[in-house]
Design a protein around this motif. Structure first.
Motif, PDB file in Angstrom:
ATOM      1  N   CYS A   9     -47.224 -75.790-103.277  1.00  0.00           N
ATOM      2  CA  CYS A   9     -48.789 -76.187-103.123  1.00  0.00           C
ATOM      3  C   CYS A   9     -49.380 -75.714-101.980  1.00  0.00           C
ATOM      4  O   CYS A   9     -50.310 -75.982-101.480  1.00  0.00           O
ATOM      5  N   SER A  11     -48.524 -76.507 -98.828  1.00  0.00           N
ATOM      6  CA  SER A  11     -48.868 -77.384 -97.560  1.00  0.00           C
ATOM      7  C   SER A  11     -48.256 -77.172 -96.389  1.00  0.00           C
ATOM      8  O   SER A  11     -48.370 -77.661 -95.408  1.00  0.00           O
ATOM      9  N   CYS A  19     -44.875 -82.477-103.026  1.00  0.00           N
ATOM     10  CA  CYS A  19     -45.112 -82.632-104.190  1.00  0.00           C
ATOM     11  C   CYS A  19     -43.766 -83.503-105.060  1.00  0.00           C
ATOM     12  O   CYS A  19     -44.031 -84.025-105.791  1.00  0.00           O
ATOM     13  N   GLU A  33     -56.758 -84.809-104.418  1.00  0.00           N
ATOM     14  CA  GLU A  33     -56.143 -83.482-103.831  1.00  0.00           C
ATOM     15  C   GLU A  33     -54.697 -83.563-103.951  1.00  0.00           C
ATOM     16  O   GLU A  33     -54.086 -82.654-104.391  1.00  0.00           O
ATOM     17  N   ARG A  37     -52.547 -81.064-106.102  1.00  0.00           N
ATOM     18  CA  ARG A  37     -51.527 -80.162-105.562  1.00  0.00           C
ATOM     19  C   ARG A  37     -50.212 -80.519-106.360  1.00  0.00           C
ATOM     20  O   ARG A  37     -49.299 -79.477-106.526  1.00  0.00           O
ATOM     21  N   TYR A  40     -50.132 -78.641-109.532  1.00  0.00           N
ATOM     22  CA  TYR A  40     -49.945 -77.094-109.431  1.00  0.00           C
ATOM     23  C   TYR A  40     -48.466 -77.007-109.238  1.00  0.00           C
ATOM     24  O   TYR A  40     -47.911 -75.824-109.892  1.00  0.00           O
ATOM     25  N   SER A  41     -47.790 -77.795-108.109  1.00  0.00           N
ATOM     26  CA  SER A  41     -46.569 -77.614-108.109  1.00  0.00           C
ATOM     27  C   SER A  41     -45.663 -77.570-109.483  1.00  0.00           C
ATOM     28  O   SER A  41     -44.695 -77.214-109.562  1.00  0.00           O
ATOM     29  N   LEU A  80     -51.551 -70.967-104.175  1.00  0.00           N
ATOM     30  CA  LEU A  80     -52.588 -71.802-104.276  1.00  0.00           C
ATOM     31  C   LEU A  80     -53.662 -72.030-103.046  1.00  0.00           C
ATOM     32  O   LEU A  80     -53.092 -71.990-101.879  1.00  0.00           O
ATOM     33  N   ILE A  82     -56.921 -74.246-101.625  1.00  0.00           N
ATOM     34  CA  ILE A  82     -57.859 -75.382-102.045  1.00  0.00           C
ATOM     35  C   ILE A  82     -59.293 -74.897-101.246  1.00  0.00           C
ATOM     36  O   ILE A  82     -59.322 -74.451-100.135  1.00  0.00           O
ATOM     37  N   PHE A  99     -60.290 -75.133-106.382  1.00  0.00           N
ATOM     38  CA  PHE A  99     -59.089 -74.432-105.948  1.00  0.00           C
ATOM     39  C   PHE A  99     -58.938 -73.013-106.724  1.00  0.00           C
ATOM     40  O   PHE A  99     -59.918 -72.726-107.716  1.00  0.00           O
TER      41      PHE A  99
END
Length: 168
Positions: A9, A11, A19, A33, A37, A40-41, A80, A82, A99
């Protein structure tokens, strides 16, 4: 797909404390959010059971895991970004996350831009719907303009070497 070290994600945290926590305990993402995320992961790791578990789609309420997998079996998610969030915090009832997700399908790369809507039901966040646009995929070709060596950074922006990413 094997478990990644860094969370997909973007991060910059290890997967297991980002995640991965939500994948192992569906329904625990504290914000819209965080759920976005983690979804997505889940797409990145082909965890389609998690995708199915964390959505209550308005337009396709009976979509199942096999349908999700079928639509995504050729997609490799790369990165990804955001863009914006509105509401979606721990005390909110709904939220929105915009996103951009970069992907590769075969010899094509593309970008999915989406404005996703989330709703908190009985303390648990769910993906409800989204307005998305897929940017035209461009074929990966070796042209004079794009002279990438195998060890050069990939042009898709993943941060990986070309040979480990789109050059596969």
């Amino acid at each position: 797909m094997s478990t990644p070290n860094n969370c997909p994600c973007n991060s910059s945290l290890p997967y297991e404390i980002c995640c991965g926590m939500y994948h192992n305990n569906p329904g625990t993402a504290p914000t819209a959010e965080a759920l976005m995320r983690s979804r997505y992961s889940a797409f990145y790791t082909n965890n389609f059971a998690y995708i199915n578990r964390t959505q209550k789609l308005k337009n396709s309420p009976n979509q199942d895991e096999a349908e999700i997998a079928d639509c995504n079996n050729e997609t490799k998610w790369i990165k990804l970004e955001i863009i914006e969030t509105e509401k979606g915090l721990e005390k909110d009832k709904d939220g929105m996350v915009s996103f951009r997700a970069h992907f590769k399908e075969g010899k094509h790369i593309g970008k999915l831009s989406e404005r996703s809507l989330f709703k908190r039901i009985k303390g648990e966040w769910f993906y409800i719907s989204g307005e998305h646009e897929v940017e035209q995929n461009t074929p990966l070709v070796n042209s004079d303009v794009m002279k990438l060596g195998r060890n050069d950074p990939c042009h898709c922006g993943s941060g990986k070497k070309f040979k480990k990413c789109c050059g596969k």
